[in-house]
Motif scaffolding. Structure first.
Motif, PDB file in Angstrom:
ATOM      1  N   GLU A   1       5.388 -33.951 -35.635  1.00 16.28           N
ATOM      2  CA  GLU A   1       4.032 -34.471 -35.449  1.00 16.28           C
ATOM      3  C   GLU A   1       3.515 -34.820 -36.838  1.00 16.28           C
ATOM      4  OE1 GLU A   1      -0.185 -33.280 -33.319  1.00 16.28           O
ATOM      5  OE2 GLU A   1       1.263 -31.708 -33.731  1.00 16.28           O
ATOM      6  N   ARG A   2       2.908 -36.008 -36.951  1.00 18.68           N
ATOM      7  CA  ARG A   2       2.380 -36.455 -38.234  1.00 18.68           C
ATOM      8  C   ARG A   2       1.085 -37.215 -38.008  1.00 18.68           C
ATOM      9  NH1 ARG A   2       2.961 -41.956 -38.814  1.00 18.68           N
ATOM     10  NH2 ARG A   2       4.400 -42.879 -37.340  1.00 18.68           N
ATOM     11  N   PRO A   3       0.275 -37.387 -39.056  1.00 18.92           N
ATOM     12  CA  PRO A   3      -0.921 -38.223 -38.916  1.00 18.92           C
ATOM     13  C   PRO A   3      -0.519 -39.661 -38.580  1.00 18.92           C
ATOM     14  CG  PRO A   3      -1.056 -36.899 -40.907  1.00 18.92           C
ATOM     15  CD  PRO A   3       0.343 -36.740 -40.363  1.00 18.92           C
ATOM     16  N   ALA A   4      -1.209 -40.277 -37.641  1.00 23.84           N
ATOM     17  CA  ALA A   4      -0.848 -41.620 -37.173  1.00 23.84           C
ATOM     18  C   ALA A   4      -1.113 -42.704 -38.208  1.00 23.84           C
ATOM     19  CB  ALA A   4      -1.606 -41.939 -35.885  1.00 23.84           C
TER      20      ALA A   4
ATOM     21  N   LYS B   1      -4.786 -40.465 -33.700  1.00 26.40           N
ATOM     22  CA  LYS B   1      -4.915 -39.527 -34.815  1.00 26.40           C
ATOM     23  C   LYS B   1      -3.575 -38.915 -35.200  1.00 26.40           C
ATOM     24  CE  LYS B   1      -9.687 -38.300 -33.918  1.00 26.40           C
ATOM     25  NZ  LYS B   1     -10.612 -37.249 -33.473  1.00 26.40           N
ATOM     26  N   SER B   2      -2.677 -38.780 -34.210  1.00 33.47           N
ATOM     27  CA  SER B   2      -1.379 -38.190 -34.515  1.00 33.47           C
ATOM     28  C   SER B   2      -0.267 -38.942 -33.793  1.00 33.47           C
ATOM     29  CB  SER B   2      -1.351 -36.708 -34.130  1.00 33.47           C
ATOM     30  OG  SER B   2      -1.530 -36.559 -32.743  1.00 33.47           O
ATOM     31  N   ASP B   3       0.929 -38.817 -34.348  1.00 35.13           N
ATOM     32  CA  ASP B   3       2.126 -39.416 -33.766  1.00 35.13           C
ATOM     33  C   ASP B   3       3.060 -38.272 -33.397  1.00 35.13           C
ATOM     34  OD1 ASP B   3       4.069 -41.274 -32.988  1.00 35.13           O
ATOM     35  OD2 ASP B   3       4.907 -41.423 -34.996  1.00 35.13           O
ATOM     36  N   HIS B   4       3.414 -38.185 -32.120  1.00 39.87           N
ATOM     37  CA  HIS B   4       4.345 -37.174 -31.637  1.00 39.87           C
ATOM     38  C   HIS B   4       5.703 -37.859 -31.519  1.00 39.87           C
ATOM     39  CE1 HIS B   4       0.725 -35.149 -29.432  1.00 39.87           C
ATOM     40  NE2 HIS B   4       0.620 -35.111 -30.747  1.00 39.87           N
TER      41      HIS B   4
ATOM     42  N   SER C   1       8.407 -41.746 -29.160  1.00 37.64           N
ATOM     43  CA  SER C   1       7.198 -41.357 -29.883  1.00 37.64           C
ATOM     44  C   SER C   1       5.961 -41.906 -29.193  1.00 37.64           C
ATOM     45  CB  SER C   1       7.268 -41.846 -31.328  1.00 37.64           C
ATOM     46  OG  SER C   1       7.446 -43.245 -31.375  1.00 37.64           O
TER      47      SER C   1
ATOM     48  N   LEU D   1       1.002 -31.713 -28.871  1.00 37.51           N
ATOM     49  CA  LEU D   1       2.425 -32.010 -28.815  1.00 37.51           C
ATOM     50  C   LEU D   1       3.057 -31.441 -27.547  1.00 37.51           C
ATOM     51  CD1 LEU D   1       4.769 -33.313 -30.311  1.00 37.51           C
ATOM     52  CD2 LEU D   1       5.003 -31.230 -31.664  1.00 37.51           C
TER      53      LEU D   1
END
Length: 179
Positions: free
Chosen positions: A83-86, A117-120, A141, A149
């Motif tokens: 998981e990271r910031p989008a 806000k986030s990328d899974h 993703s 997540l």
């Protein structure tokens, strides 16, 4: 003033009402034999519980497709969950720092239908035990605004494993769900 407030509220709600889009990229140089055997790659002892859960879910999905999980299997299965910031893109480069390609794009209007806000991201790889060549690599993703997540994990697993039977390529799958 009231109209402007109503317009802003409508735009915010429209972003939340947008479907969740699962982006799936797969690379399979050759078709995989049906009902092959696989062995899970060991995880670090200090791993969080969620990557282990992802690994177990991918293994279960493969077994449902007729694959056999066994010690010394024909393929080694590795599973990565992140998981990271989008707003951040992840790029690959050479040894001199020159960008060679994008691994994970940042969210923008071309790849996202609403708040992000986030990328899974879930990545699976099946490597031939005898040759060491990657027989299949797939990534699923999703950009999310408030979903966890754990909310997207079952959808990521299903999308990534589905590509094993269809081979190389990229698709986008829209679904209803919590963004």
């Amino acid at each position: 003033m009231i109209r402007r407030s109503a317009l802003v509220a409508a735009l915010l709600l429209a972003g939340c009402a947008a479907p969740v889009v699962t982006r799936v990229d797969a690379s399979a140089p050759a078709s995989l034999p049906p009902r092959a055997s696989f062995e899970l790659v060991d995880m670090p002892a200090d791993s969080d519980i969620l990557p282990g859960q992802a690994r177990d879910m991918v293994a279960a999905a493969l077994r449902q497709r007729g694959w056999r999980q066994q010690r010394g299997g024909e393929y080694l299965l590795s599973v990565t969950l992140a998981e990271r910031p989008a707003r951040i893109a992840i790029r690959a480069g050479d040894d001199f720092g020159k960008a060679m390609g994008t691994i994970a794009p940042a969210a923008d209007r071309s790849n996202n239908r609403g708040c992000a806000k986030s990328d899974h991201r879930l990545t699976i790889a099946l490597t031939e035990r005898t040759t060491g060549t990657v027989a299949f690599a797939g990534t699923a993703s999703e950009f999310h605004c408030s979903a966890l997540l754990t909310d997207s994990l079952p959808h990521l697993v299903a999308a990534a494993v589905e590509r094993i039977d269809t081979g190389s390529g990229s698709v986008q799958i829209a679904r209803k769900g919590r963004r």
